[in-house]
Structures are given as C-alpha cells and as structure tokens.
Design an enzyme around this catalytic site. Structure first.
Site, mmCIF file in Angstrom:
data_model
loop_
_atom_site.group_PDB
_atom_site.id
_atom_site.type_symbol
_atom_site.label_atom_id
_atom_site.label_comp_id
_atom_site.label_asym_id
_atom_site.label_seq_id
_atom_site.Cartn_x
_atom_site.Cartn_y
_atom_site.Cartn_z
ATOM 1 N N LYS A 59 -5.867 1.196 9.813
ATOM 2 C CA LYS A 59 -5.136 2.444 9.566
ATOM 3 C C LYS A 59 -5.826 3.254 8.469
ATOM 4 O O LYS A 59 -5.805 4.472 8.492
ATOM 5 C CB LYS A 59 -3.689 2.143 9.174
ATOM 6 C CG LYS A 59 -2.785 1.958 10.372
ATOM 7 C CD LYS A 59 -1.315 2.087 9.994
ATOM 8 C CE LYS A 59 -0.722 0.754 9.675
ATOM 9 N NZ LYS A 59 0.742 0.796 9.423
ATOM 10 N N ARG A 92 -5.716 -10.603 15.833
ATOM 11 C CA ARG A 92 -5.542 -9.196 16.130
ATOM 12 C C ARG A 92 -6.597 -8.737 17.133
ATOM 13 O O ARG A 92 -7.630 -9.379 17.319
ATOM 14 C CB ARG A 92 -5.656 -8.367 14.865
ATOM 15 C CG ARG A 92 -7.070 -8.332 14.294
ATOM 16 C CD ARG A 92 -7.155 -7.554 12.993
ATOM 17 N NE ARG A 92 -6.234 -6.441 12.960
ATOM 18 C CZ ARG A 92 -5.593 -6.046 11.856
ATOM 19 N NH1 ARG A 92 -5.799 -6.679 10.717
ATOM 20 N NH2 ARG A 92 -4.777 -5.024 11.880
ATOM 21 N N GLU A 118 4.744 -0.759 9.204
ATOM 22 C CA GLU A 118 4.948 0.007 7.977
ATOM 23 C C GLU A 118 4.776 1.474 8.357
ATOM 24 O O GLU A 118 3.773 1.820 8.997
ATOM 25 C CB GLU A 118 3.898 -0.361 6.911
ATOM 26 C CG GLU A 118 4.165 0.374 5.608
ATOM 27 C CD GLU A 118 3.038 0.257 4.584
ATOM 28 O OE1 GLU A 118 1.966 -0.272 4.924
ATOM 29 O OE2 GLU A 118 3.240 0.716 3.446
#
Length: 554
Positions: A269, A259, A35
């Site tokens: 983020k 992850r 994104e």
RNA sequence: AGUCCGAUUGUGUAACGGUAGCACAACAGACUCUGACUCUGUUUGUCUUGGUUCGAAUCCAGGUCGGACUACCA
C-alpha cells in the site's frame, strides 16, 4: 461428472478438523480486517476470497472489521472504497465492525493487565526504547520504569487517558521478557499517546492501542474462531496468544498464509500510495493499478478475479504468480460473456472497386459465438476502414491477410481480392483496392471458395469515432521491488497508450461505462467511466492471444 | 549472529508411508467466417546427505538455499 474431490488447502484442513472435534461447537467465524488507509488490491482479494469463502463453505459467518487504531493515516474515503470493492467482488459481510468501537473495552483490558503486574507505563523516549531493545544476538535491557507499582501505573495510565501528557511522553508496555529471543516479546508497546482526530471516535481519545493489543483483542471480543492473516504476522502469534492467556478472553487462533505476489506488479500500500501521490498514475482506480477499483475500471470481471484466487491456492510458502495466469482467467471469463464488435484501431482505407458508389448492405453479425445471444446489424459500403497491419505489399508465405492478388473474408460480409494499393510520396500505403465476390455473401456463400484469413472492418461512411486507451503492465521487470534502486525507475512508460480517434461500428454508440466487449481480433475492451454519449472512451482490458505476433517475433 | 517459517518442472498447486497429478506458461499439430476459442500431443520436477521402512516427496537427523523479525505502522 466425476467424483474427483478438490483437495483442501491447509486452512480448510484445520477448519474441518475443528468441525470434526467440535472445537467451537461447530461454529466458524472469520473476519476480513482491513486498515482503512488505502484502497484494496488483488492481494486483498486473495484474503477476501479466503475468509469469506471459508465462511460460505462451512456454513459460517465472516465479519468486516476495520482495523482503525491509527487515526493519523486512516480516512472515511478508504472505508467507503473498501466496502464497495468487497461487494463488487461478490461478497457480503455478516457484520460491519470497527476496532474503534472496542476502544473502551480494550482500555479496560489494559487496566486488567496493569493490575496483574503485566503492564507498565514507561517514560522512555522512542529512541531509548529502541536502544534498549537489544538485537537478534543481544538481549534487551530492562527499562528503569519497569518496576513501578500497580498503583502508580494505574494512576499514570489514567492520566494518559485524561490528556495530561503530550504525544510520545509516555507509553504503556506489556511486561514480558527483555531477553526473549522473539523481539516482539521484549516488552512491546501496547498503548501510545496520539492527540489526533479519529475518523469515527473524533476527539474522544488521545491514546490508541497498537496493533498487537487491538487486533487479537477484537478477534476475542467477536469470538472469531479462525483469525487468518499473512505470513509476516507469524512472529506476532506468541504475543497474540500471550494476551489471550493473561486476559483470560475468548481463545481465537491465528493462522498465517503466504500473501500473493504478482509479476510486473507492486503490492504494498505504501508503494501504491506513492504512485498515486507522485502522479505516476492518475488515481487509485487508474486502470494500470493492481487495485480492485483499477481492475474494475479496466474491465476485469469479479468472477475472473475470484476464479484466479481459487486457482492460485493457499499455502505457506512465498510465491510469485505469473501475471499471465490472471490474464488467462480474465480472458476465459470474457470470452464467454462479452459481445463481439468491430473496431479499427490503426485505420487504412480499403476501396471495393466493383461495389457501386451508392450501394449499401446490412449484415447480421453474430454477437457471441461462445454463448449465442443473437445478432446485430452492421452496415457495409464501398469504402471501409481496415487495420493497417492486415495488408502487406510484399507478404511472407504464411501471411493470411491482404496482399496483392490474395483473397480474404471480410468478417460477416464478402470475400474480397486485393488488386493493389496507392502510396504517398513517403511510400506509406494510403488506399488499398479490392474487388468483391457478390456470391460469397456471408451466410449465403455459393462461391465455393475457402479463404484462410478473415479480417474485421468498419464501413467508412457509417463509422463513429472513439478514444481508446491501451493499457499494458505497469512495470518493465518481473519483480520491481527486488531490483536495484527505486521501484519507480522500473515503471513501464508504455503502460498507457492513447489512441484519440479510432473507428467503431455504429452498434457501439449506446455503450455505457462498464460495458465490456471483444473488439474482434484485437482484445477485450471496457467503456471507461469517463465515457459519455458525446465522447466514447474504451479501455483495453487485455489483448487476445496472438499466435501470428508470436510467429513474427521469431 | 539468534529465533521463527519455508523448499515438488519456467510459475503456482496436489499427492497426508504405496503409480509424482492438475492449471498457467512454452513448444508442435488439428480445427476455425476472430492467426481468438476449442481439441490433441510434447518438454521440464520431489534442495542435499544420511537414517527409519518391504516401500519415503511424505517420517527422523544434519547440511544447503530462500524468506521474515530488532516501528509509539498494520
């Protein structure tokens, strides 16, 4: 070469099985779907290496697809940085795609769903929807708008598109099961009204699909064979499959992996954005940041990061990787690739009392003993700068450096013997006096002496000055996100130390931003992007391992 | 509490019913014109209880522990 096979990770096993069964006619198509609302970090590198690596290994392709369905947080700046970082890492996408390019198609998917009676327009407020969602133990309640006719839904949805309603007034929901044990299947919202300017579609749209009705649909449109994402999306998989089935579109399959978590690092983020916006670091590419741009600026080579991603593996269990493994990979690469130079960070004067005032020597110094690539010339004279820590007036037994009466080799030059030192009123050493052995000249040593210690130096008269920025881990604790209170309370104040004036050998005057060196015995350094011919600036990438420091710490 | 995931040395990751291996870290030593690199060696592991089997880290069942999920974010 042994025939030892590298074991496959679970995703490679799936791909090989699909290949063996010709599930997609031998086709492998993955995608990396960022994104564009932030910069890429080392966690993304794991996903990039996985997706692009799979395509490369199995003769497939990998698309870059920007998941740009939320115009309020997404910007072109991020798109550009993401492309730069992927290429820097060493990968090239097959196609550059945007979910926003599919808005028309996705809108039609929604209409199809309405026509099947599988979606409805809900006038409830966000609060009402949350309140009727139920909980992990309680089923949810049906919305009073759940049984609108297909015709009414079609009309309302068209009106939503035609900008007849304000943000949040209406939402399109999938019609599934308000009592489903998986909360995500309790009539999830799939389209919301957002009168916002989109970085690519401008003001064409005032309603945008949500992740669950955009990501999987994009995968299908592109005919992605293996849609790989992180573990937190595992609950979305039933929804992902439900839409594919209802719409009868290409059956992409989703697979989840764990992850990356790194010690002394935060990876979300949201948190990284906070560090930037609130000034804890100077920018997204601050060398303290775990972003790819930060690591690039700090001097981490892309090969080292790729090798790191390869080493940590891919699995489905939560993990926390030691930062020392990343540092190992960086050193391993830099050891083979970077030229050695001499730089004195914390200088003290060394005077060779038996070396003539006006004399000079020029020594040829080896650039890289690991991968020999020639020599450079290093000037030598009577007065030198050496590291303050390389002299002790009263030295412990295992100290191999300078102390009264002791001998050391000046790297690439002579062996010197320490005669003593001068001190100021506070007892600080101001000058160290030595005599040199002319017959011990480097490469031509007839002295017959062997000394235990070798130290680096810079000729005072030839030295240039530079600024050095010493970087260390950004956080004081292994898992800042898991500590009490705010993660920012655990920032390491010593993560950046600036040495405004260090002495460097003349060879470095031509260093340009991005050049990497080993400062002999100190660490790996990289010329910063702020560095100019007028003012040289070097970032410490990583220190060398230091067995002596470890010994002293005991 | 419901659903879903997961559990192999300090940290990761292999072993796919048949010798628990590898990397990092740690420790000890050798080598060294970088106390680097390199090399050698050492320590530490199958969450638990049952079951299936000649044989279980692996298959089955129960338990324990950890994580995820209740955004008109992705």
């Amino acid at each position: 070469m042994t025939t030892e096979e590298k074991s496959l990770n679970f995703i490679e096993e799936i791909v090989e099985k699909d290949l063996a069964e010709s599930t997609h006619g031998g086709r492998v198509l993955t995608r990396f779907p960022p994104e564009p609302n932030g910069y890429l970090h080392i966690g993304h590198a794991k996903a990039i290496c996985l997706n692009f690596g799979l395509a490369k290994k199995y003769n497939g392709r990998c698309n870059l697809r920007f998941d740009d369905t939320n115009p309020t947080t997404e910007e072109t700046e991020y798109v550009d940085s993401i492309k730069t970082d992927i290429q820097w890492l060493g990968f090239q996408w097959d196609e550059e795609l945007y979910t926003s390019d599919y808005f028309e198609k996705i809108y039609n998917f929604a209409v199809a769903l309405i026509n099947k009676g599988c979606a409805y327009v809900d006038d409830s407020t966000p609060e009402e929807i949350a309140a009727t969602k139920g909980s992990t133990t309680e089923p949810g309640k049906n919305s009073p708008y759940r049984d609108r006719t297909v015709e009414e839904n079609l009309r309302l949805f068209a009106e939503m598109k035609e900008a007849k309603y304000e943000d949040g007034v209406k939402v399109l929901r999938a019609r599934i099961d308000m009592a489903h044990p998986n909360l995500l299947l309790r009539d999830p919202a799939i389209y919301r009204i957002k009168h916002a300017h989109h970085h690519r579609t401008g003001d064409t749209w005032c309603l945008y699909p949500l992740y669950d009705f955009a990501h999987g649909q994009s995968d299908s449109i592109e005919e992605i064979t293996h849609s790989i994402c992180t573990l937190e999306f595992i609950h979305h998989r039933p929804l992902y499959n439900w839409f594919i089935e209802q719409l009868g579109i290409f059956p992409s399959r989703q697979y989840e992996f764990a992850r990356l978590n790194l010690t002394y690092t935060v990876m979300s983020k949201r948190k990284l954005l906070k560090l930037v916006n609130e000034g804890y670091v100077t920018s997204w590419d601050d060398p303290r940041m775990p972003t790819l741009s930060g690591m690039r600026r700090r001097g981490y080579p892309p090969e080292a990061i790729r090798n790191f991603c390869d080493t940590i593996g891919v699995a489905r269990r939560e993990n926390m990787i030691d930062l020392s493994l990343l540092e190992f990979c960086v050193r391993e690469n830099l050891n083979k690739t970077s030229d050695r130079v001499m730089v004195v960070l914390d200088p003290v004067k060394l005077i060779i009392t038996n070396y003539p005032e006006d004399a000079e020597d020029i020594f040829d110094a080896e650039n890289n003993p690991e991968t020999p690539n020639g020599t450079r010339q290093v000037p030598f004279s009577r007065e030198l700068w050496i590291e303050r820590e390389d002299f002790m007036e009263v030295a412990p037994k295992k100290y191999f450096r300078l102390a009264p009466g002791k001998l050391v080799r000046l790297k690439s030059a002579y062996i010197v013997q320490c005669e003593g030192c001068l001190k100021d009123d506070n007892g600080n050493v101001t000058e160290i006096h030595c005599t040199y052995l002319p017959e011990s000249k480097s490469g031509n040593d007839t002295s017959g002496l062997t000394v235990k210690g070798t130290i680096h130096w810079v000729s005072a008269k030839h030295a240039l000055k530079a600024e050095v920025r010493l970087y260390d881990r950004l956080f004081k604790v292994e898992d800042p996100s898991n500590e009490e209170g705010d993660f920012k309370d655990y920032i390491n104040p010593g993560a950046l130390e600036v040495l405004p004036e260090v002495y460097i050998e003349p060879f470095l005057k031509d260093a340009v931003p991005g050049n990497r060196y080993q400062f002999l015995r100190k660490g790996y350094y990289c010329a910063d992007k702020d560095s100019t011919g007028e003012k040289l600036i070097f970032n410490r990438t990583v220190t060398l391992k230091d067995a002596w420091a470890k010994e002293m710490a005991k």
